[in-house]
Structures are given as C-alpha cells and as structure tokens.
Design a protein around this motif. Sequence first.
Motif, PDB file in Angstrom:
ATOM      1  N   ASN A  53       0.821  -1.209   0.000  1.00 53.29           N
ATOM      2  CA  ASN A  53       0.000   0.000   0.000  1.00 53.29           C
ATOM      3  C   ASN A  53       0.858   1.265   0.000  1.00 53.29           C
ATOM      4  O   ASN A  53       0.477   2.312   0.528  1.00 53.29           O
ATOM      5  CB  ASN A  53      -0.953   0.021   1.199  1.00 53.29           C
ATOM      6  N   GLN A  54       2.026   1.168  -0.589  1.00 57.07           N
ATOM      7  CA  GLN A  54       2.897   2.306  -0.838  1.00 57.07           C
ATOM      8  C   GLN A  54       3.803   1.942  -2.008  1.00 57.07           C
ATOM      9  O   GLN A  54       3.991   0.769  -2.325  1.00 57.07           O
ATOM     10  CB  GLN A  54       3.718   2.673   0.401  1.00 57.07           C
ATOM     11  N   THR A  55       4.366   2.946  -2.659  1.00 58.04           N
ATOM     12  CA  THR A  55       5.073   2.709  -3.925  1.00 58.04           C
ATOM     13  C   THR A  55       6.489   2.197  -3.746  1.00 58.04           C
ATOM     14  O   THR A  55       7.111   1.725  -4.700  1.00 58.04           O
ATOM     15  CB  THR A  55       5.118   3.998  -4.756  1.00 58.04           C
ATOM     16  N   THR A  56       7.021   2.306  -2.534  1.00 59.54           N
ATOM     17  CA  THR A  56       8.378   1.823  -2.267  1.00 59.54           C
ATOM     18  C   THR A  56       8.333   0.813  -1.121  1.00 59.54           C
ATOM     19  O   THR A  56       7.415   0.848  -0.289  1.00 59.54           O
ATOM     20  CB  THR A  56       9.320   2.974  -1.877  1.00 59.54           C
ATOM     21  N   PRO A  57       9.285  -0.086  -1.053  1.00 64.24           N
ATOM     22  CA  PRO A  57       9.273  -1.071   0.040  1.00 64.24           C
ATOM     23  C   PRO A  57       9.489  -0.405   1.389  1.00 64.24           C
ATOM     24  O   PRO A  57      10.361   0.462   1.526  1.00 64.24           O
ATOM     25  CB  PRO A  57      10.431  -2.012  -0.313  1.00 64.24           C
ATOM     26  N   PRO A  58       8.713  -0.779   2.410  1.00 64.19           N
ATOM     27  CA  PRO A  58       8.878  -0.184   3.741  1.00 64.19           C
ATOM     28  C   PRO A  58      10.236  -0.532   4.342  1.00 64.19           C
ATOM     29  O   PRO A  58      10.811  -1.586   4.067  1.00 64.19           O
ATOM     30  CB  PRO A  58       7.749  -0.817   4.561  1.00 64.19           C
ATOM     31  N   LEU A  59      10.723   0.362   5.173  1.00 61.83           N
ATOM     32  CA  LEU A  59      11.944   0.116   5.917  1.00 61.83           C
ATOM     33  C   LEU A  59      11.606  -0.630   7.210  1.00 61.83           C
ATOM     34  O   LEU A  59      10.536  -0.448   7.789  1.00 61.83           O
ATOM     35  CB  LEU A  59      12.648   1.423   6.263  1.00 61.83           C
ATOM     36  N   TYR A  60      12.527  -1.475   7.659  1.00 63.12           N
ATOM     37  CA  TYR A  60      12.419  -2.072   8.984  1.00 63.12           C
ATOM     38  C   TYR A  60      13.002  -1.079   9.994  1.00 63.12           C
ATOM     39  O   TYR A  60      14.159  -0.671   9.875  1.00 63.12           O
ATOM     40  CB  TYR A  60      13.200  -3.373   9.065  1.00 63.12           C
ATOM     41  N   ASN A  61      12.207  -0.700  10.958  1.00 66.13           N
ATOM     42  CA  ASN A  61      12.675   0.223  11.993  1.00 66.13           C
ATOM     43  C   ASN A  61      13.251  -0.598  13.138  1.00 66.13           C
ATOM     44  O   ASN A  61      12.590  -0.855  14.148  1.00 66.13           O
ATOM     45  CB  ASN A  61      11.536   1.109  12.474  1.00 66.13           C
ATOM     46  N   ILE A  62      14.502  -1.027  12.987  1.00 59.85           N
ATOM     47  CA  ILE A  62      15.070  -1.936  13.983  1.00 59.85           C
ATOM     48  C   ILE A  62      15.368  -1.223  15.296  1.00 59.85           C
ATOM     49  O   ILE A  62      15.674  -1.877  16.302  1.00 59.85           O
ATOM     50  CB  ILE A  62      16.334  -2.644  13.449  1.00 59.85           C
ATOM     51  N   THR A  63      15.243   0.108  15.308  1.00 61.05           N
ATOM     52  CA  THR A  63      15.343   0.837  16.574  1.00 61.05           C
ATOM     53  C   THR A  63      14.267   0.366  17.539  1.00 61.05           C
ATOM     54  O   THR A  63      14.433   0.441  18.763  1.00 61.05           O
ATOM     55  CB  THR A  63      15.187   2.355  16.322  1.00 61.05           C
ATOM     56  N   ASN A  64      13.155  -0.139  16.999  1.00 65.08           N
ATOM     57  CA  ASN A  64      12.039  -0.589  17.833  1.00 65.08           C
ATOM     58  C   ASN A  64      12.320  -1.911  18.545  1.00 65.08           C
ATOM     59  O   ASN A  64      11.532  -2.317  19.407  1.00 65.08           O
ATOM     60  CB  ASN A  64      10.777  -0.766  16.980  1.00 65.08           C
ATOM     61  N   MET A  65      13.387  -2.594  18.160  1.00 67.47           N
ATOM     62  CA  MET A  65      13.641  -3.907  18.752  1.00 67.47           C
ATOM     63  C   MET A  65      13.997  -3.779  20.223  1.00 67.47           C
ATOM     64  O   MET A  65      14.848  -2.989  20.606  1.00 67.47           O
ATOM     65  CB  MET A  65      14.781  -4.627  18.008  1.00 67.47           C
ATOM     66  N   ARG A  66      13.322  -4.572  21.056  1.00 63.83           N
ATOM     67  CA  ARG A  66      13.556  -4.506  22.500  1.00 63.83           C
ATOM     68  C   ARG A  66      13.921  -5.876  23.072  1.00 63.83           C
ATOM     69  O   ARG A  66      13.650  -6.150  24.245  1.00 63.83           O
ATOM     70  CB  ARG A  66      12.303  -3.950  23.196  1.00 63.83           C
ATOM     71  N   VAL A  67      14.534  -6.700  22.281  1.00 73.28           N
ATOM     72  CA  VAL A  67      14.990  -8.004  22.745  1.00 73.28           C
ATOM     73  C   VAL A  67      16.427  -7.866  23.242  1.00 73.28           C
ATOM     74  O   VAL A  67      17.275  -7.324  22.528  1.00 73.28           O
ATOM     75  CB  VAL A  67      14.932  -9.044  21.603  1.00 73.28           C
ATOM     76  N   PRO A  68      16.749  -8.321  24.451  1.00 73.72           N
ATOM     77  CA  PRO A  68      18.144  -8.279  24.915  1.00 73.72           C
ATOM     78  C   PRO A  68      19.048  -8.990  23.919  1.00 73.72           C
ATOM     79  O   PRO A  68      18.771 -10.108  23.504  1.00 73.72           O
ATOM     80  CB  PRO A  68      18.093  -9.021  26.254  1.00 73.72           C
ATOM     81  N   THR A  69      20.144  -8.319  23.544  1.00 77.49           N
ATOM     82  CA  THR A  69      20.944  -8.793  22.416  1.00 77.49           C
ATOM     83  C   THR A  69      22.429  -8.815  22.737  1.00 77.49           C
ATOM     84  O   THR A  69      22.966  -7.877  23.327  1.00 77.49           O
ATOM     85  CB  THR A  69      20.708  -7.889  21.182  1.00 77.49           C
ATOM     86  N   VAL A  70      23.065  -9.902  22.326  1.00 84.43           N
ATOM     87  CA  VAL A  70      24.525 -10.030  22.372  1.00 84.43           C
ATOM     88  C   VAL A  70      25.035 -10.000  20.939  1.00 84.43           C
ATOM     89  O   VAL A  70      24.584 -10.788  20.103  1.00 84.43           O
ATOM     90  CB  VAL A  70      24.952 -11.349  23.048  1.00 84.43           C
ATOM     91  N   LEU A  71      25.946  -9.090  20.641  1.00 88.55           N
ATOM     92  CA  LEU A  71      26.558  -9.018  19.321  1.00 88.55           C
ATOM     93  C   LEU A  71      27.967  -9.589  19.390  1.00 88.55           C
ATOM     94  O   LEU A  71      28.753  -9.217  20.264  1.00 88.55           O
ATOM     95  CB  LEU A  71      26.635  -7.568  18.823  1.00 88.55           C
ATOM     96  N   VAL A  72      28.289 -10.488  18.454  1.00 91.16           N
ATOM     97  CA  VAL A  72      29.643 -11.034  18.351  1.00 91.16           C
ATOM     98  C   VAL A  72      30.141 -10.721  16.948  1.00 91.16           C
ATOM     99  O   VAL A  72      29.664 -11.302  15.962  1.00 91.16           O
ATOM    100  CB  VAL A  72      29.667 -12.550  18.610  1.00 91.16           C
ATOM    101  N   ALA A  73      31.070  -9.784  16.838  1.00 92.79           N
ATOM    102  CA  ALA A  73      31.535  -9.291  15.548  1.00 92.79           C
ATOM    103  C   ALA A  73      33.025  -9.549  15.376  1.00 92.79           C
ATOM    104  O   ALA A  73      33.752  -9.746  16.351  1.00 92.79           O
ATOM    105  CB  ALA A  73      31.239  -7.792  15.419  1.00 92.79           C
ATOM    106  N   GLY A  74      33.476  -9.540  14.121  1.00 91.34           N
ATOM    107  CA  GLY A  74      34.877  -9.807  13.812  1.00 91.34           C
ATOM    108  C   GLY A  74      35.505  -8.719  12.974  1.00 91.34           C
ATOM    109  O   GLY A  74      34.845  -8.122  12.112  1.00 91.34           O
ATOM    110  N   GLY A  75      36.773  -8.466  13.204  1.00 92.07           N
ATOM    111  CA  GLY A  75      37.470  -7.414  12.474  1.00 92.07           C
ATOM    112  C   GLY A  75      37.857  -7.793  11.068  1.00 92.07           C
ATOM    113  O   GLY A  75      38.269  -6.939  10.274  1.00 92.07           O
TER     114      GLY A  75
END
Length: 362
Positions: free
Chosen positions: A273-295
Amino acid sequence: MYRLLCFLSVLCFVDVQGWGSFKKVSSQSRSRHVDPECYMDSPQLIADNGFVSETHLVTTKDGYILQIFRVKPNTDNRPVVFLQHGLTSSSDIFLLNRRYGSLPFILNEQVTGRKKVFYVGHSQGTEMGFMGFSSNPDLASKISLFTALAPIARISYAKGLIAALKDLVDLEGVLYWLLGNRQFDPPSAVALYFATKICPEDAITMGLCETLDSLVSGFDISNYNKTRYPIYQAHGDQSTSTKDIIHWAQLLRYKRVQKFDYGSEKANMDRYNQTTPPLYNITNMRVPTVLVAGGNDWLGDTRDVMWLIKTIYPSIVKVMFIDKYNHDDYLLGMDAPERVFKPVLEIMDRFLKGERITQTLI
C-alpha cells in the motif's frame, strides 16, 4: 557462497546437462579416502556425535516446506535454543566441528533450566532476527536473549565476492529465468567435487579453495581445522529461494534495511500500500541482544556493526569484538568454543538465573 557466485557466472554458458559429469563424483570420490561426514546430512551428523535428533516439517504461508532439526536433550528441563543459519547455508553449519567444537552439542551438555526461547543467529540468521523482532512484537516477546554471530542488518560496506550481488538487481528477470521463481538448489555434486577433488588437505589445489573462501568470508582462514576443510566444503552451499538472493542484492545496492522491492510502484502498492518497500525500523527492537563481531568479516564490516550498535543500543547486553575473525570463524574457528560459545553460554546461564547483566563492550 563462492560456489553459488561461480555458478551464477557460468550458468549462461554451460549446457545444463553438462553438470551431469559431476553426478559421477559421489561414487568416484568414494574410491579414495574421504571423510564420511562429507556425505552426512544433519540427522546423521547428530547421530555420529552420539545424540538423538527429531525432524519436523514446517510449511510457511507462502508454500515453502522447511525442515527443522531438534537435538534431543540428555536430561529434562532444558531451555530451548533456536539456531538460524545464513544465506545458502543450512543446519549443517552448526554441526561440523564434532561434539566438543559444535555449538548445538555444547549447548546440550552445558545449559540447564527452562524459560523463554534463546535465539542464536549467524549471518542472515541475525538479519532475520533484527527484522522479525523489530516488526513483530508478539514474536519478540517469546525471545529471552538474541545472540547475533556475524551480525548483519544494514549492508553498506560489504566487500569481496558477495558485494557483486548488488549488480544483479538490474538483472532480476534474468535471475528468475536462470534460477527459477521459487527454490534455487545448487547441484550437490558440485559441492562434493570441491570437497573431494579440489579441497582435500593434501591436494595441490587446496590453496585455490582457501583463496575463494577468503574472497567471501574475509582473508586469513588460519583458524580453520584444515583436516576438516573438505567437510566444510561438502556442506557449504545449500538451497535457498531465488527471492532471497534477489533481496540480498537489493539490500547491498540500496544500503537500507528494507522489505523486498517488487520492482515497480504498482507491484509495491499492491503488496505494501505504498510505492516503495517499507523500511524495517530496527530501533524498535527490544529483545536483549549479544553481538559477536569480527574485524576480518567481509560481510559484517565493522562500520556497519558500529551503525547497528548505535541503532539498537538500548537492547544491547554485550558486544564481543574478535579482531581476526572472518565471517565463518564464529562457528568453524578452532577457538570458537572458548572465545564465542563459552561466554555466550555464561550469559544464557545468568539470564536463566535472573541475574542483572551490565552492558559491556569487549
């Protein structure tokens, strides 16, 4: 992944029946010493490590039939930990380093208690979490802790062979013609050919395999157990949907965390119902999260990870940064049990005990 990209690049020029020569690989390869794990599926890998599994079929709303495997716990009152793999991968990726080097088996041995569901994603499995948990509060309410290995959300700085996907956006029609409009299933015999002929530890072409892997995951694969490298290759590229590949191409091209672009204003209007694909507003996420990233992760570039940290900061429990990790080290690295699995298990255990965890960056 690199075999997928190579497959896309040559498919236009090779008679499909030409792949028939690969069909003989399985029987021919067995004449030399090849680790039998190269030929095992997930239930067989689980059984080979001394565990019992269950297989469940789940049909999605859009008609895909998914196989979900459960490693049955040794004792009752265990928590549920859901593991989600990445693009063109499969459940096999979690099972390739034997009993004391594979996350599902370590979880089975160490974690006790039962509460809400723990979610562990790798690569696209993390992207699914960020998108799903931010847009579906009911789903998010069922997750006690989200562990993101090789976190992927916005993909602005990916490099290597995966970055070439962004150039396929303009060839969407060609991709559907080449791959079909539903499931893309790379020939399994090709994976076995790489595993048994090109990538064995004693093969003179082993260096080629390492280089191609590095062009996708990030250079320096010294953390892999090279004696198991053929097994990694045999279980490398698995089925996915053509739509999934095209969506990745769109995310790489447009550098936004957005839903699938159906290619025209009318098609998007019919769907969203809009001409472009909606964005995911991941700012809304409220799940406790662990990030494991690599250089050294060429898909999850540190600049994209820093953007992600700023975007979901209130939800972050811990950020673990491992300087030399490439995109697959989180699961296949020889030191992953100590550097990744052990601290993640400790955090899960503290959640089960109801302990307060202070936000940390290490």
